[in-house]
Design an enzyme around this catalytic site. Sequence first.
Site, mmCIF file in Angstrom:
data_model
loop_
_atom_site.group_PDB
_atom_site.id
_atom_site.type_symbol
_atom_site.label_atom_id
_atom_site.label_comp_id
_atom_site.label_asym_id
_atom_site.label_seq_id
_atom_site.Cartn_x
_atom_site.Cartn_y
_atom_site.Cartn_z
ATOM 1 N N ASP A 117 42.619 32.311 45.893
ATOM 2 C CA ASP A 117 43.355 33.739 46.270
ATOM 3 C C ASP A 117 43.323 34.479 44.577
ATOM 4 O O ASP A 117 43.239 34.147 43.556
ATOM 5 C CB ASP A 117 44.214 33.661 46.902
HETATM 6 N N1 URA Z 1 45.732 27.476 48.487
HETATM 7 C C1 URA Z 1 45.210 28.585 49.323
HETATM 8 O O1 URA Z 1 46.339 29.007 49.417
HETATM 9 N N2 URA Z 1 45.222 29.313 47.976
HETATM 10 C C2 URA Z 1 43.784 29.121 47.325
HETATM 11 O O2 URA Z 1 43.580 29.752 45.977
HETATM 12 C C3 URA Z 1 43.472 27.290 47.567
HETATM 13 C C4 URA Z 1 43.962 26.689 47.619
#
Ligand code: URA
Length: 251
Positions: A117
Amino acid sequence: MQLQDVLFSQGFGTRRVCAGLVQQGWVSVSSSVNPGELTLCTDATTEFEPEGLVMHIQGVPWPYHEKAYVLLNKPAGTECSQKPSTYPSIYTLLPTPLRQRPTKSAIQGVQAVGRLDQDTTGMLLLSDDGQFIHRMSSPKKHVAKVYRVSAKHAVDQSQMDRLLAGVVLDDDPRPVRAVACNLLDANTLELTLTDGKYHQVKRMLAAVGNRVEHLHRSRMGGMALPEDLAPGRWRWLSRSELELLGPNSAK
Ligand code: URA
């Protein structure tokens, strides 16, 4: 292989552009055996054994890699997309040749192995080897990914038990579970997952009544994010690091 073709294979532009770089005297070569010995080469058709060759393009060293396997310490506020919507793309943190390496697929250059993310930091692999990307991101291969999770509320034993037993997320009736869960301090967990669903850690924490404040990926397979790689920086993976990442992780 002709020097212009070596440069082309590494992403320095079309064959014509690569020939031009050589003819204009911008390319010197050395071998990994004798890195101190630089030889200027102005004939683009000169033959070289690419393995072990280090080219210096306008003074910047570029070791030949048949396939690219690189590690990036992803900073917060970057998107793992080539066409980001809000934040700068992680691809802008890489040198242009890595982004324009010719590949057999329609997409040029290295691609991220899965996505993090925009606000997640830490270990991200990129490669132009489609099989490697598939092996590293396939849930069937069980490559462990370790996340350090800063939670909004103190994490209690029942939340940890539920994360390990499995929680149901809204897009799939099959429960997803953490393969390991360690409490580092009252609000910080180390969570190990082998699958990689969209927003998985955030949704798992939400499912047990908590909330992710910050997420950092610290390890993939047997390899930890090196402490000396600052956020926003990248580097090539060594052969031994590729082996640590998982069985048959690279050719
Ligand atoms: N899980 C998440 O919620 N976000 C990420 O970036 C990676 C794993």
